[in-house]
Write a protein that holds these residues in place. Structure first.
Motif, PDB file in Angstrom:
ATOM      1  N   MET A 128       0.820  -1.199   0.000  1.00  0.00           N
ATOM      2  CA  MET A 128       0.000   0.000   0.000  1.00  0.00           C
ATOM      3  C   MET A 128       0.862   1.261   0.000  1.00  0.00           C
ATOM      4  O   MET A 128       2.025   1.246   0.426  1.00  0.00           O
ATOM      5  N   SER A 129       0.276   2.338  -0.468  1.00  0.00           N
ATOM      6  CA  SER A 129       0.974   3.619  -0.503  1.00  0.00           C
ATOM      7  C   SER A 129       1.037   4.222   0.896  1.00  0.00           C
ATOM      8  O   SER A 129       0.305   3.819   1.808  1.00  0.00           O
ATOM      9  N   ARG A 130       1.911   5.202   1.059  1.00  0.00           N
ATOM     10  CA  ARG A 130       2.037   5.900   2.339  1.00  0.00           C
ATOM     11  C   ARG A 130       0.715   6.589   2.703  1.00  0.00           C
ATOM     12  O   ARG A 130       0.279   6.547   3.858  1.00  0.00           O
ATOM     13  N   ALA A 131       0.061   7.187   1.700  1.00  0.00           N
ATOM     14  CA  ALA A 131      -1.206   7.873   1.951  1.00  0.00           C
ATOM     15  C   ALA A 131      -2.272   6.897   2.443  1.00  0.00           C
ATOM     16  O   ALA A 131      -3.034   7.198   3.373  1.00  0.00           O
ATOM     17  N   LYS A 132      -2.340   5.713   1.815  1.00  0.00           N
ATOM     18  CA  LYS A 132      -3.329   4.722   2.234  1.00  0.00           C
ATOM     19  C   LYS A 132      -3.018   4.217   3.638  1.00  0.00           C
ATOM     20  O   LYS A 132      -3.934   3.978   4.441  1.00  0.00           O
ATOM     21  N   HIS A 133      -1.746   4.067   3.944  1.00  0.00           N
ATOM     22  CA  HIS A 133      -1.354   3.616   5.279  1.00  0.00           C
ATOM     23  C   HIS A 133      -1.859   4.582   6.348  1.00  0.00           C
ATOM     24  O   HIS A 133      -2.446   4.163   7.353  1.00  0.00           O
ATOM     25  N   ILE A 157      -5.617   4.338   6.754  1.00  0.00           N
ATOM     26  CA  ILE A 157      -6.031   3.157   7.515  1.00  0.00           C
ATOM     27  C   ILE A 157      -5.857   3.386   9.010  1.00  0.00           C
ATOM     28  O   ILE A 157      -6.713   2.987   9.812  1.00  0.00           O
ATOM     29  N   LEU A 158      -4.785   4.038   9.402  1.00  0.00           N
ATOM     30  CA  LEU A 158      -4.591   4.340  10.822  1.00  0.00           C
ATOM     31  C   LEU A 158      -5.776   5.128  11.369  1.00  0.00           C
ATOM     32  O   LEU A 158      -6.308   4.835  12.450  1.00  0.00           O
ATOM     33  N   GLN A 159      -6.217   6.121  10.611  1.00  0.00           N
ATOM     34  CA  GLN A 159      -7.338   6.954  11.028  1.00  0.00           C
ATOM     35  C   GLN A 159      -8.651   6.184  10.975  1.00  0.00           C
ATOM     36  O   GLN A 159      -9.472   6.242  11.905  1.00  0.00           O
ATOM     37  N   ASP A 160      -8.848   5.461   9.891  1.00  0.00           N
ATOM     38  CA  ASP A 160     -10.098   4.739   9.683  1.00  0.00           C
ATOM     39  C   ASP A 160     -10.303   3.654  10.728  1.00  0.00           C
ATOM     40  O   ASP A 160     -11.400   3.514  11.289  1.00  0.00           O
ATOM     41  N   VAL A 161      -9.269   2.880  10.997  1.00  0.00           N
ATOM     42  CA  VAL A 161      -9.382   1.806  11.982  1.00  0.00           C
ATOM     43  C   VAL A 161      -9.652   2.383  13.370  1.00  0.00           C
ATOM     44  O   VAL A 161     -10.420   1.811  14.150  1.00  0.00           O
ATOM     45  N   GLY A 162      -9.043   3.524  13.674  1.00  0.00           N
ATOM     46  CA  GLY A 162      -9.318   4.175  14.952  1.00  0.00           C
ATOM     47  C   GLY A 162     -10.795   4.509  15.104  1.00  0.00           C
ATOM     48  O   GLY A 162     -11.393   4.292  16.167  1.00  0.00           O
ATOM     49  N   ARG A 163     -11.394   5.035  14.044  1.00  0.00           N
ATOM     50  CA  ARG A 163     -12.824   5.359  14.084  1.00  0.00           C
ATOM     51  C   ARG A 163     -13.676   4.107  14.259  1.00  0.00           C
ATOM     52  O   ARG A 163     -14.608   4.073  15.065  1.00  0.00           O
TER      53      ARG A 163
END
Length: 232
Positions: free
Chosen positions: A62-67, A70-76
């Protein structure tokens, strides 16, 4: 093509972890009906063995942007579910360690328990599940042979079984997890679990018992077309 419905899960993926929790909490009948198949990125040895069989693993980093997304999305998502989350740090991971260990646990009739324990170890405790000592601790807690489970990646027969799984991944067109398959229908991402459950129940229940309202993912669709709670 196998007629058995399949749930491709990865012990690495937070989306696969949450799909696993949702599957057991909301669709226990579906969890019992599907075959649980581990999805893991092959190391150098498994890649070579797969190449010798004429296949290439369908996954790209995955790209740095997607990484960061995902950090933000999984937190939500974990906050909404009330799940504790401790982000692990993967140092030179060998994903065969936990995933081939699953094959040993499954043979002992404790595959589901192993998955639960490894997910908890990774996502709630933040431990490195590619560390054989960590997997040995998990095995011990389940009453399994810690040596057999934690050294599964060094067992030639289990390596070959793992390559057979990688070939199934290629054949089924699995490009990310969680991924659900039933005959020609594919559903990618935790956001497709409801649709998969509706689809599968309609196929397994007596005719007319449940409405079929699922929308499946076609084989030719790129993983870049939507996120859908899917992760590699």
């Amino acid at each position: 093509m196998s007629k058995n419905p399949r749930f491709y899960f990865s012990l690495r993926s937070p989306y696969s972890w949450m799909a696993y929790r949702d599957l057991l909490d909301r669709y226990p009948d579906v969890a019992e009906a599907v075959e649980w198949v581990p999805f893991f990125e092959p190391d150098e040895l498994s890649t070579r063995m797969l190449t010798e069989r004429g296949e290439e693993f369908p996954y790209s980093a995955m790209s740095r942007a997607k990484h960061f997304y995902i950090l933000q999305d999984v937190g939500r998502l974990t906050k909404a579910r009330g799940l504790p989350l401790t982000w692990p740090v993967d140092r030179d991971p060998v994903w065969e360690v936990p995933h081939l260990g699953y094959l040993v646990a499954r043979r002992a009739g404790l595959g589901r328990e192993y998955v639960d324990a490894v997910y908890r170890t990774r996502w709630e405790l933040g431990r490195d599940i590619c560390d054989p000592e960590v997997i040995a601790d998990v095995a011990t807690s389940l009453g399994l042979d810690p040596v057999a489970v934690s050294t599964a990646a060094s067992d030639r027969a289990l390596r070959e079984e793992g390559v057979e799984i990688l070939l199934r991944i290629c054949k089924d067109g699995v490009f990310g997890v969680p991924f659900f398959v039933h005959r020609f229908s594919r559903f990618w991402g935790m956001d497709r679990l409801d649709e998969f459950a509706t689809h599968l129940r309609s196929k397994l229940a007596p005719a007319g018992a449940l409405p079929a309202s699922a929308t499946s993912v076609g084989l030719g669709r790129s993983s870049e077309e939507s996120h859908a709670g899917g992760c590699g």
